[in-house]
Motif scaffolding. Structure first.
Motif, short mmCIF file in Angstrom:
data_model
loop_
_atom_site.label_atom_id
_atom_site.label_comp_id
_atom_site.label_asym_id
_atom_site.label_seq_id
_atom_site.Cartn_x
_atom_site.Cartn_y
_atom_site.Cartn_z
N TRP A 103 -10.00 6.52 3.94
CA TRP A 103 -9.39 7.78 3.26
C TRP A 103 -8.60 7.24 1.92
O TRP A 103 -8.75 7.86 0.86
CB TRP A 103 -8.38 8.47 4.13
CG TRP A 103 -9.07 9.10 5.38
CD1 TRP A 103 -10.40 9.37 5.27
CD2 TRP A 103 -8.26 9.87 6.59
NE1 TRP A 103 -10.43 10.01 6.78
CE2 TRP A 103 -9.35 10.17 7.19
CE3 TRP A 103 -6.95 9.78 6.65
CZ2 TRP A 103 -8.87 11.15 8.43
CZ3 TRP A 103 -6.70 10.54 7.86
CH2 TRP A 103 -7.69 11.16 8.59
N LEU A 104 -7.80 6.04 2.16
CA LEU A 104 -7.15 5.77 0.98
C LEU A 104 -8.36 5.14 -0.25
O LEU A 104 -8.01 5.44 -1.17
CB LEU A 104 -6.24 4.58 1.38
CG LEU A 104 -5.23 4.05 0.36
CD1 LEU A 104 -4.60 5.19 -0.04
CD2 LEU A 104 -4.45 2.71 1.15
N GLN B 231 0.76 4.24 -3.03
CA GLN B 231 0.77 5.57 -2.65
C GLN B 231 1.88 6.24 -3.03
O GLN B 231 1.82 7.28 -3.65
CB GLN B 231 0.62 5.68 -1.19
CG GLN B 231 -0.52 5.20 -0.81
CD GLN B 231 -0.88 5.16 0.99
OE1 GLN B 231 -0.96 6.28 1.43
NE2 GLN B 231 -0.57 4.11 1.53
N HIS C 276 -8.27 3.29 6.36
CA HIS C 276 -8.25 2.57 5.18
C HIS C 276 -9.46 3.47 4.06
O HIS C 276 -9.23 3.38 2.86
CB HIS C 276 -8.67 1.30 5.25
CG HIS C 276 -7.51 0.29 5.50
ND1 HIS C 276 -7.66 -0.97 6.06
CD2 HIS C 276 -6.14 0.72 5.66
CE1 HIS C 276 -6.31 -1.43 6.40
NE2 HIS C 276 -5.44 -0.40 6.05
N VAL D 128 -6.02 -3.62 1.42
CA VAL D 128 -6.61 -3.10 2.41
C VAL D 128 -7.06 -4.30 3.42
O VAL D 128 -7.10 -4.33 4.71
CB VAL D 128 -7.38 -2.04 2.60
CG1 VAL D 128 -6.84 -0.63 2.10
CG2 VAL D 128 -8.88 -2.26 1.49
N ARG E 170 -7.01 1.66 -7.93
CA ARG E 170 -8.24 1.55 -7.12
C ARG E 170 -8.49 -0.12 -6.86
O ARG E 170 -8.81 -0.54 -5.77
CB ARG E 170 -9.49 1.95 -7.89
CG ARG E 170 -10.79 1.90 -7.27
CD ARG E 170 -11.94 2.21 -8.15
NE ARG E 170 -12.00 1.44 -9.37
CZ ARG E 170 -12.91 1.42 -9.97
NH1 ARG E 170 -13.75 2.25 -10.15
NH2 ARG E 170 -12.96 0.44 -11.26
N LEU F 208 0.83 -1.13 0.15
CA LEU F 208 0.02 0.00 0.10
C LEU F 208 0.86 1.13 0.13
O LEU F 208 0.66 2.25 -0.83
CB LEU F 208 -0.94 0.03 1.16
CG LEU F 208 -2.15 -0.85 1.08
CD1 LEU F 208 -2.83 -1.02 2.69
CD2 LEU F 208 -3.17 -0.57 0.21
N TRP F 209 1.78 1.33 0.65
CA TRP F 209 3.15 2.34 0.82
C TRP F 209 3.51 2.55 -0.48
O TRP F 209 3.73 3.65 -1.16
CB TRP F 209 3.91 2.24 1.97
CG TRP F 209 5.13 2.84 1.68
CD1 TRP F 209 6.44 2.66 1.43
CD2 TRP F 209 5.32 4.30 2.24
NE1 TRP F 209 7.27 3.69 1.49
CE2 TRP F 209 6.51 4.74 2.08
CE3 TRP F 209 4.19 5.28 2.85
CZ2 TRP F 209 7.04 6.01 2.32
CZ3 TRP F 209 4.78 6.62 3.02
CH2 TRP F 209 5.92 6.89 2.76
N CYS G 162 -15.06 -1.58 3.67
CA CYS G 162 -13.95 -1.94 2.60
C CYS G 162 -14.38 -3.36 1.96
O CYS G 162 -13.86 -4.46 2.18
CB CYS G 162 -12.82 -2.13 3.24
SG CYS G 162 -12.05 -0.77 3.90
N VAL H 81 -6.01 -1.19 -4.22
CA VAL H 81 -6.16 -0.73 -2.68
C VAL H 81 -7.21 -1.65 -2.16
O VAL H 81 -6.94 -1.89 -0.96
CB VAL H 81 -6.34 0.65 -2.75
CG1 VAL H 81 -7.06 1.19 -1.47
CG2 VAL H 81 -5.10 1.36 -2.98
N CYS I 196 -9.55 8.14 -1.99
CA CYS I 196 -8.39 9.04 -2.77
C CYS I 196 -8.36 8.02 -4.25
O CYS I 196 -8.54 8.50 -5.33
CB CYS I 196 -7.34 8.96 -2.15
SG CYS I 196 -7.15 10.05 -0.86
N ALA I 197 -8.45 6.86 -3.99
CA ALA I 197 -8.45 6.08 -5.19
C ALA I 197 -9.42 6.21 -5.99
O ALA I 197 -9.47 5.82 -7.16
CB ALA I 197 -8.09 4.44 -4.89
#
Length: 317
Positions: free
Chosen positions: A201-202, A40, A199, A230, A223, A36-37, A264, A226, A205-206
């Protein structure tokens, strides 16, 4: 090489080759948090290329913008960037990048607004349908978490979370009847992992980037990956506290029938793979390997900045 063409070339490479390499990386399932990092960092690096290109094309197109950008800069820095470019091309490029920035901001704002409205509506529905239990009930790990547990009358075994300032962990009576105590703890730890890691938030954004740039391969893959990663990260969070077997069994029990959407959601087709992964229990990557991957991800973010500032720094040497 001039900074602007270099930025455009780097952005193209990052947006095309980078997502394919990450999507095929076998280490991602063993290190979902690190993956995930890396995703991003890749997206931020691509957006940095576009943002810095916008600044440079704007400076090339309009002398006033150039004077503002290089005000106070030492002598020779502005000349090192090779301004001016062909003015019509510079104006067209600046307009194109500006449109992309506006689309991104609008899509992100709309996604955040829609997600907040949806959470508020679901929280109101939960308040009408089920009472709230005292904070900490159902948290047998002693973590002192501040999330509230809501029990919903439903024969289907389901559990999900509603993130936000007043996060909710929701379980149905069907889940309470069907899961053992340890499996229930694992389910709550999984959902708590989503809430604590932000998660949502991520995911927002995706979704916003994919909406703002429909069809762009990097954002489509971002997308998709992610949404999968997650879930793997939350699985690992639960497995570390309550064991892989309990987490795998809880996954099977909770996905035997369709139910309400989760914060999620994962496709039912992905559940067998997640269960197999938990039962296999592959070891984590070595510390040195994780460090190399982290440095590589940070290097991707630093590369656009290095290219943008290189001409100016070279002029000062």
């Amino acid at each position: 090489m001039n900074a602007l063409p270099a930025l455009l070339l780097l952005g193209l490479v990052l947006a095309t080759a980078g997502p394919r390499l990450l999507a095929r990386a076998r280490w991602a399932e063993r290190e979902p948090v690190l993956a995930l990092w890396a995703w991003q960092c890749l997206v931020v690096a691509t957006l940095l290329c576009c943002g810095l290109a916008l600044v440079l094309t704007g400076a090339a197109a309009w002398p006033a913008a150039r004077d503002l950008l290089f005000s106070g800069a030492p002598h020779g820095v502005e000349a090192a960037y090779g301004f001016p470019l062909a003015r019509p091309w510079a104006i067209a490029g600046a307009f194109l990048f500006a449109v992309g920035g506006v689309r991104t901001a609008m899509a992100l704002g709309l996604e955040v607004h829609s997600a907040r409205a949806l959470r508020r509506r679901r929280q109101r529905e939960l308040a009408l349908r089920a009472p709230e239990l005292p904070a900490g009930l159902g948290s047998r790990s002693g973590s002192g978490s501040g999330e509230r547990l809501v029990v919903l009358e439903n024969t289907q075994p389901k559990a999900w979370s509603l993130p936000g300032p007043r996060a909710r962990l929701v379980v149905t009576t069907g889940a309470l009847h069907r899961l053992s105590d340890r499996e229930l703890d694992a389910v709550l730890a999984h959902e708590r992992g989503h809430v604590r890691a932000r998660h949502h938030w991520l995911l927002q954004c995706a979704e916003a980037l994919n909406t703002g740039f429909p069809g762009a391969g990097i954002f489509v893959l971002f997308r998709e990956q992610v949404g999968r990663l997650v879930e793997l990260a939350a699985d690992d969070s639960a497995a570390r506290r309550h064991g892989r077997l309990a987490t795998a069994l809880a996954l099977v029990e909770l996905n035997t029938a369709p139910g309400p959407a989760e914060s999620c959601p994962a496709l039912v087709s992905e559940v067998p793979g997640r269960v197999d992964r938990l039962l296999a229990g592959e070891p984590r990557l070595s510390v040195a390997h994780r460090l190399r991957l982290t440095v590589g991800a940070l290097a991707a973010v630093g590369a656009p900045l290095a290219l943008a500032f290189a001409p100016g720094l070279h002029a000062l040497i």
